[in-house]
Scaffold this active site. Sequence first.
Site, PDB file in Angstrom:
ATOM      1  N   GLU A 103      57.848-100.098  23.135  1.00 37.14           N
ATOM      2  CA  GLU A 103      57.400 -98.604  22.932  1.00 37.14           C
ATOM      3  C   GLU A 103      57.105 -98.383  21.783  1.00 37.14           C
ATOM      4  O   GLU A 103      56.124 -97.679  21.436  1.00 37.14           O
ATOM      5  CB  GLU A 103      58.940 -97.880  23.243  1.00 37.14           C
ATOM      6  CG  GLU A 103      58.805 -96.425  23.110  1.00 37.14           C
ATOM      7  CD  GLU A 103      60.180 -95.689  23.310  1.00 37.14           C
ATOM      8  OE1 GLU A 103      61.128 -96.266  23.069  1.00 37.14           O
ATOM      9  OE2 GLU A 103      60.106 -94.302  23.309  1.00 37.14           O
ATOM     10  N   LYS A 139      44.093-104.947  15.231  1.00 38.39           N
ATOM     11  CA  LYS A 139      45.285-104.455  15.820  1.00 38.39           C
ATOM     12  C   LYS A 139      45.135-103.501  17.014  1.00 38.39           C
ATOM     13  O   LYS A 139      45.916-103.356  18.008  1.00 38.39           O
ATOM     14  CB  LYS A 139      46.148-103.954  14.902  1.00 38.39           C
ATOM     15  CG  LYS A 139      46.811-104.920  13.909  1.00 38.39           C
ATOM     16  CD  LYS A 139      47.835-104.132  12.823  1.00 38.39           C
ATOM     17  CE  LYS A 139      48.189-105.077  11.743  1.00 38.39           C
ATOM     18  NZ  LYS A 139      49.057-104.607  10.756  1.00 38.39           N
ATOM     19  N   ASP A 199      55.268-103.663  12.316  1.00 34.31           N
ATOM     20  CA  ASP A 199      54.967-103.215  11.034  1.00 34.31           C
ATOM     21  C   ASP A 199      56.203-102.132  10.582  1.00 34.31           C
ATOM     22  O   ASP A 199      56.528-102.117   9.505  1.00 34.31           O
ATOM     23  CB  ASP A 199      53.737-102.491  10.982  1.00 34.31           C
ATOM     24  CG  ASP A 199      52.348-103.743  11.002  1.00 34.31           C
ATOM     25  OD1 ASP A 199      52.890-105.188  10.514  1.00 34.31           O
ATOM     26  OD2 ASP A 199      51.463-103.546  11.770  1.00 34.31           O
ATOM     27  N   GLY A 247      53.365-103.491  -0.525  1.00 33.80           N
ATOM     28  CA  GLY A 247      53.850-103.877   0.606  1.00 33.80           C
ATOM     29  C   GLY A 247      54.319-105.356   0.876  1.00 33.80           C
ATOM     30  O   GLY A 247      54.278-105.721   2.181  1.00 33.80           O
TER      31      GLY A 247
END
Length: 253
Positions: free
Chosen positions: A81, A66, A106, A243
């Site tokens: 942003e 990432k 995320d 998660g």
Amino acid sequence: MTDRYAVVGNPIAHSKSPLIHAEFARQTGQDMAYIALLAPLEDFAGTVKKFQAEGGKGLNVTVPFKLEAFGLLGPGDTLSERAHFAQAVNTIKFEEGGRLYADNTDGVGFVRDVTQNLRHSITDKRVLLMGAGGAARGVVLPILMEKPSQLVIANRTMSKAIELAGTTKKYGHVLASDYEQLAGRQFDIVINATSSSLSDALPPLPQSVFAPGALAYDMMYGKGLTPFLLFAQANGAEHLADGLGMLVEQAAE
Ligand code: ATR
């Protein structure tokens, strides 16, 4: 023509993204193929370029790429942003002329899982975020957007918590802490964004950290009750979540 997408990572065989996106495509009537793509650790950029050159329309990016995906962007590319703040990218869209549009979904995925699926408002709540790595950084901004009454970032290495908290000044007040300083404090939402669950470890949290009715959220999924969730359960947290919902919601976004 079938649109081609992939999730790229290393390792990648375990990824649930192909399943999730295939299901979304079915529900929304998209003609789409979505595969799991293994990139060599030393050639993430080459793997992305090749997929793009072969006509792919976009990629999801997962561990450990990432941050590298964030670094791929050049002049002419566009960064959202929230990806800019996270300094990490989990979604790349290939646009006209080979340009990239990069985003990080995320944090929104986390907030949506908590507020919509689990029905816990973050607004005016005391929130403790454990960890100061990529996973933590990805959710800070979207959490602040919900206007918690407090956001405390706790990390073993406190300097990293201070650094992360320092990047948020434009968006809201965040306090950095180590674990000892949490003694005597209580939180309504306690989030484990450390990688401790990967190694079945537990961050050194005080037992009294869970306020009545607290939600304990482990960003890890597929591990059942992690040491953190077991600790939370034994110390008064009323709601426990892993998660998986965040994974589905980041994909939806
Ligand atoms: P990720 O991208 O998953 O966030 P990372 O950037 O390597 O991975 O960050 C890992 C985070 O988990 C760090 O905040 C780390 O704390 P340190 O900065 O002090 O190393 C935290 N971490 C890992 N194992 C931990 C443990 N057993 N207890 C507490 N924190 C832990």
